[in-house]
Design an enzyme around this catalytic site. Structure first.
Site, mmCIF file in Angstrom:
data_model
loop_
_atom_site.group_PDB
_atom_site.id
_atom_site.type_symbol
_atom_site.label_atom_id
_atom_site.label_comp_id
_atom_site.label_asym_id
_atom_site.label_seq_id
_atom_site.Cartn_x
_atom_site.Cartn_y
_atom_site.Cartn_z
ATOM 1 N N TRP A 6 -76.023 38.211 28.449
ATOM 2 C CA TRP A 6 -76.927 39.210 29.034
ATOM 3 C C TRP A 6 -76.327 39.879 30.281
ATOM 4 O O TRP A 6 -76.906 40.819 30.810
ATOM 5 C CB TRP A 6 -78.267 38.561 29.399
ATOM 6 C CG TRP A 6 -79.145 38.278 28.214
ATOM 7 C CD1 TRP A 6 -78.866 38.526 26.906
ATOM 8 C CD2 TRP A 6 -80.467 37.703 28.247
ATOM 9 N NE1 TRP A 6 -79.932 38.143 26.120
ATOM 10 C CE2 TRP A 6 -80.921 37.634 26.918
ATOM 11 C CE3 TRP A 6 -81.296 37.238 29.267
ATOM 12 C CZ2 TRP A 6 -82.177 37.121 26.580
ATOM 13 C CZ3 TRP A 6 -82.544 36.720 28.941
ATOM 14 C CH2 TRP A 6 -82.985 36.662 27.612
ATOM 15 N N LYS A 7 -75.221 39.348 30.772
ATOM 16 C CA LYS A 7 -74.614 39.870 32.010
ATOM 17 C C LYS A 7 -75.674 39.926 33.117
ATOM 18 O O LYS A 7 -76.553 39.073 33.150
ATOM 19 C CB LYS A 7 -73.969 41.233 31.754
ATOM 20 C CG LYS A 7 -73.062 41.233 30.528
ATOM 21 C CD LYS A 7 -72.252 42.491 30.424
ATOM 22 C CE LYS A 7 -71.467 42.468 29.124
ATOM 23 N NZ LYS A 7 -70.519 43.554 29.034
ATOM 24 N N HIS A 92 -64.518 35.987 31.388
ATOM 25 C CA HIS A 92 -64.927 37.304 30.886
ATOM 26 C C HIS A 92 -64.142 38.387 31.627
ATOM 27 O O HIS A 92 -63.862 38.245 32.820
ATOM 28 C CB HIS A 92 -66.435 37.489 31.080
ATOM 29 C CG HIS A 92 -66.958 38.686 30.342
ATOM 30 N ND1 HIS A 92 -66.803 39.959 30.822
ATOM 31 C CD2 HIS A 92 -67.603 38.805 29.152
ATOM 32 C CE1 HIS A 92 -67.341 40.815 29.949
ATOM 33 N NE2 HIS A 92 -67.836 40.127 28.926
ATOM 34 N N GLU A 160 -62.146 39.589 23.104
ATOM 35 C CA GLU A 160 -62.895 40.770 23.529
ATOM 36 C C GLU A 160 -61.933 41.837 24.055
ATOM 37 O O GLU A 160 -61.581 41.829 25.256
ATOM 38 C CB GLU A 160 -63.885 40.395 24.629
ATOM 39 C CG GLU A 160 -64.906 39.362 24.209
ATOM 40 C CD GLU A 160 -66.203 39.515 25.005
ATOM 41 O OE1 GLU A 160 -67.254 39.621 24.353
ATOM 42 O OE2 GLU A 160 -66.160 39.552 26.242
ATOM 43 N N SER A 204 -68.835 45.705 21.379
ATOM 44 C CA SER A 204 -69.632 46.706 20.650
ATOM 45 C C SER A 204 -70.136 46.225 19.285
ATOM 46 O O SER A 204 -70.248 47.026 18.350
ATOM 47 C CB SER A 204 -68.846 48.012 20.500
ATOM 48 O OG SER A 204 -68.606 48.581 21.781
ATOM 49 N N GLY A 225 -72.911 41.616 23.958
ATOM 50 C CA GLY A 225 -73.479 42.069 25.221
ATOM 51 C C GLY A 225 -74.689 42.948 24.983
ATOM 52 O O GLY A 225 -75.810 42.481 24.782
ATOM 53 N N GLY A 226 -74.458 44.276 24.961
ATOM 54 C CA GLY A 226 -75.554 45.242 24.894
ATOM 55 C C GLY A 226 -76.600 44.956 23.821
ATOM 56 O O GLY A 226 -77.806 44.979 24.095
#
Ligand code: PEP
Length: 246
Positions: A6-7, A92, A160, A204, A225-226
């Site tokens: 979730w950062k 990361h 990544e 992505s 992530g997003g």
């Protein structure tokens, strides 16, 4: 293995909505490790929400410090274990680039976690390195911290490519498969106990492209992530990984 990063996103309200949407969309399947790494401050709330909704997820964190003690603002592995966390991400690219983390400090983090909880080590090249066909050299350098270490079986890698994070651009599934095989070979030959780690792809991934990556033999899951910030899209990706339809 599907993991949400979730950062620095989330709120109490977001966790309520996320849990409800995840519960409504997820099709039960008990053989996949599904992890969610919220900001530290929300670990307890996500744990409560997971329990209230009966969610089959493991909770982890996005980074860890090397020890407890006089290290203002830091969080140690013993603390997150105490909170019931089962994994940590380390290395990361945002930690490496925004917070200037070196391979040496990432190596110390790897040692501090040991086999207490699972570790997901992130590696990946910049766009320039990719264009210069330097990807494998960069990855070898980042993976050099494993040399001579006895790695726990729960250890895994997230590949990544930095140019793919949050951009909508990705390598082809075939290119990802090739890099994952390379990573497995490097870790196998450099770790003291010759482990072959699970390798997740990150960059992505969404519910429209996930299947194309999951079909590849050396893709053992994804770090997201997003698309992990919405319970529905994250559960869709988990369902796709589990071979269910959406
Ligand atoms: C990430 O930063 O770990 C990541 C994979 O981000 P995104 O899915 O948004 O590209």
């Amino acid at each position: 293995m599907i993991v949400a990063n979730w950062k620095c996103n989330g709120s109490r309200k977001m966790i309520q909505d996320w849990s409800k949407h995840y519960e409504d969309t997820y099709i039960p399947f008990d053989r996949t490790f599904v992890g969610v790494a919220p900001p530290y401050i929300y670990v307890e709330q996500l744990t409560n929400s997971k329990n209230a909704h009966g969610l089959d997820i493991k909770i982890g964190v996005q980074d860890i410090d090397i020890s407890s003690g006089a290290r203002t603002s830091a969080i140690s592995v013993d603390m997150i274990q105490d909170m019931g966390c089962q994994f940590t991400i380390i290395g990361h690219s945002e930690r490496r680039n925004i917070f200037d983390e070196s391979n040496m400090s990432i190596s110390a983090k790897l040692d501090s976690v040991g086999s207490k909880i699972a570790t997901i080590l992130c590696v990946g090249e910049t766009e320039k390195e990719n264009n210069n066909k330097d990807t494998k050299n960069v990855l070898e350098e980042q993976l050099s911290i494993i040399k001579g270490k006895i790695m726990p079986s729960s250890f895994c890698i997230a590949y990544e490519p930095i140019w793919s994070i949050g951009t909508g651009n990705t390598p082809t599934p075939n290119e990802i498969n090739d890099i994952h095989k390379f990573i497995k070979d490097v870790v196998q030959s450099s770790s003291e106990n010759s482990i072959v780690p699970n390798v997740l792809y990150g960059g992505s991934v969404n519910d429209a492209n996930a299947e194309s990556f999951f079909k590849e033999d050396n893709v053992d899951g994804a770090l997201i992530g997003g698309a992990s910030l919405q319970g529905k899209s994250f559960a869709n990706i988990v369902n796709i990984f589990n071979g269910k339809t959406i």
